[in-house]
Design a protein around this motif. Structure first.
Motif, PDB file in Angstrom:
ATOM      1  N   ALA A  97       0.870  -1.170  -0.132  1.00 52.64           N
ATOM      2  CA  ALA A  97       0.020   0.090   0.090  1.00 52.64           C
ATOM      3  C   ALA A  97       0.788   1.042   0.075  1.00 52.64           C
ATOM      4  CB  ALA A  97      -0.899   0.096   1.190  1.00 52.64           C
ATOM      5  N   MET A 120      -2.454  -3.855  -6.261  1.00 54.58           N
ATOM      6  CA  MET A 120      -3.284  -3.912  -4.921  1.00 54.58           C
ATOM      7  C   MET A 120      -4.293  -4.765  -5.093  1.00 54.58           C
ATOM      8  SD  MET A 120      -4.109  -2.890  -1.888  1.00 54.58           S
ATOM      9  CE  MET A 120      -2.750  -1.877  -1.770  1.00 54.58           C
ATOM     10  N   THR A 170      -7.301   1.329  -3.250  1.00 55.71           N
ATOM     11  CA  THR A 170      -6.841   0.389  -1.903  1.00 55.71           C
ATOM     12  C   THR A 170      -7.859   0.491  -0.759  1.00 55.71           C
ATOM     13  OG1 THR A 170      -4.752   1.049  -2.541  1.00 55.71           O
ATOM     14  CG2 THR A 170      -5.157   0.639   0.066  1.00 55.71           C
ATOM     15  N   GLY A 174      -9.048  -2.943  -1.184  1.00 58.25           N
ATOM     16  CA  GLY A 174      -7.801  -3.485  -0.705  1.00 58.25           C
ATOM     17  C   GLY A 174      -8.029  -3.591   0.888  1.00 58.25           C
ATOM     18  N   SER A 175      -8.593  -2.607   1.432  1.00 56.74           N
ATOM     19  CA  SER A 175      -8.964  -2.458   2.896  1.00 56.74           C
ATOM     20  C   SER A 175     -10.477  -2.834   3.048  1.00 56.74           C
ATOM     21  CB  SER A 175      -8.720  -1.071   3.266  1.00 56.74           C
ATOM     22  OG  SER A 175      -7.450  -0.888   3.135  1.00 56.74           O
TER      23      SER A 175
END
Ligand SMILES: NC(=O)C1=CN([C@@H]2O[C@H](COP(=O)(O)OP(=O)(O)OC[C@H]3O[C@@H](n4cnc5c(N)ncnc54)[C@H](OP(=O)(O)O)[C@@H]3O)[C@@H](O)[C@H]2O)C=CC1
Ligand SMILES: O=C(O)[C@@H]1CCC=N1
Length: 270
Positions: A97, A120, A170, A174-175
């Motif tokens: 990240a 990512m 992200t 991603g998160s």
């Protein structure tokens, strides 16, 4: 093709198990290295992959190197292995990240043309339902980029994305699994409050969220249309929906995403 992983933590484990289970590569084509020797040997034995005892040996052994380490150790790892990278010229795939490709290339402090791909991904690659954004730096050719795209398509969806959008991705993909797990756990906890066993409540909540995600993706409907379909007039759902909104549900989620994006940008600038 041989793929090496520097770092065998959460993300590397998820990617490796995903790509081996799916048959994208065989375990014999995978090489692993981690400073935590116990973790390294344990994953290697579990999946049947090779392991080596230094990052330098790993780079010497493979064609693609996945940097599955925390952003704050990448600079050190690239510097300690720089001479091998410059000789072997593997494709470097960073999943860190907040670490743009320009920054990665600067860490190498060279004008040798080293191909660097930034990805990512998210942890759901483990079950073949991942989401990954991919972009290539200056010296990546189409064949190398295609290989990385195929690798992540083997374990979910993959998009080629402009690097300027990586902070947004992200947060959104991603998160966000962590936030989705939190949502599921919150529903399950409410179930426990009302007397259901936690495991059963978690399974029920997860199945409902799984189906809801599939409804959006498979029907192509606007989520608000689907919300209206669930909200019977004078019924249970609209009552709960309004209670959630009284506590600013939408704004709270947006604030979480804003904060995630801001943190990724903060890491970019470090
Ligand atoms: N977790 C996620 O869901 C996602 C993570 N990412 C990115 O993936 C990267 C890895 O994250 P994650 O897997 O969660 O992290 P982990 O901490 O689980 O894994 C990193 C591993 O690398 C090891 N390590 C540290 N230094 C070195 C070194 N010099 N050489 C070899 N191995 C080393 C660590 O050992 P030790 O623990 O002993 O330090 C650890 O085992 C991060 O950059 C993150 O931003 C991207 C998308 C999703
Ligand atoms: O929390 C992190 O920094 C990493 C990046 C996306 C998911 N986990």
């Amino acid at each position: 093709m041989k793929i090496g992983f520097i770092g065998t933590g959460n993300m590397a484990t998820a990617i490796i198990k995903g790509i081996v289970a799916n048959g994208f590569v065989s375990a014999e084509q995978i090489y692993l290295m981690d400073i935590d020797h116990e973790k390294l040997v344990s994953l290697s034995e579990e999946v049947g992959a090779n392991f080596v005892n230094s990052n330098r040996s790993l780079i010497e052994a493979v064609d693609f190197v996945v940097l599955a380490i925390k952003p704050n150790v990448i600079e050190h790892v690239l510097q300690e292995t720089k001479d091998v990278i410059l000789t072997k010229k593997p494709v470097l795939i960073s999943i860190a990240a907040g670490t743009p490709t320009d920054k990665l290339y600067r860490y190498l402090d060279t004008d040798v043309e080293i191909p660097i791909v930034r990805v990512m991904p998210n942890v759901n690659v483990l079950v073949g339902k991942g989401a990954a954004a991919i972009c290539g730096h200056d010296f990546v050719n189409q064949e190398q980029l295609d290989f990385v795209v195929k690798m992540f398509e083997a374990v979910g969806k993959a998009w080629i994305l402009a690097e300027e959008d990586f902070s947004n991705f992200t947060a959104l993909a991603g998160s966000s699994p962590a936030y989705a797990y939190l949502f599921i756990d919150s529903i399950a906890r409410a179930g426990v409050k009302h007397g259901l066993p936690k495991q059963v409540a978690t399974e029920m909540a997860a199945q409902a969220v799984l189906g809801s995600a599939e409804m959006i993706l498979k029907t192509g409907e606007n989520p608000w249309t689907l919300i209206d379909q669930v909200c019977s007039p004078g019924g249970t759902t609209v009552a709960g929906l309004l209670a959630l909104e009284e506590e600013a549900f939408i704004s709270t989620v947006v604030k979480g995403i804003d904060t995630t994006i801001a943190r990724d940008k903060e890491l970019n600038d470090k």
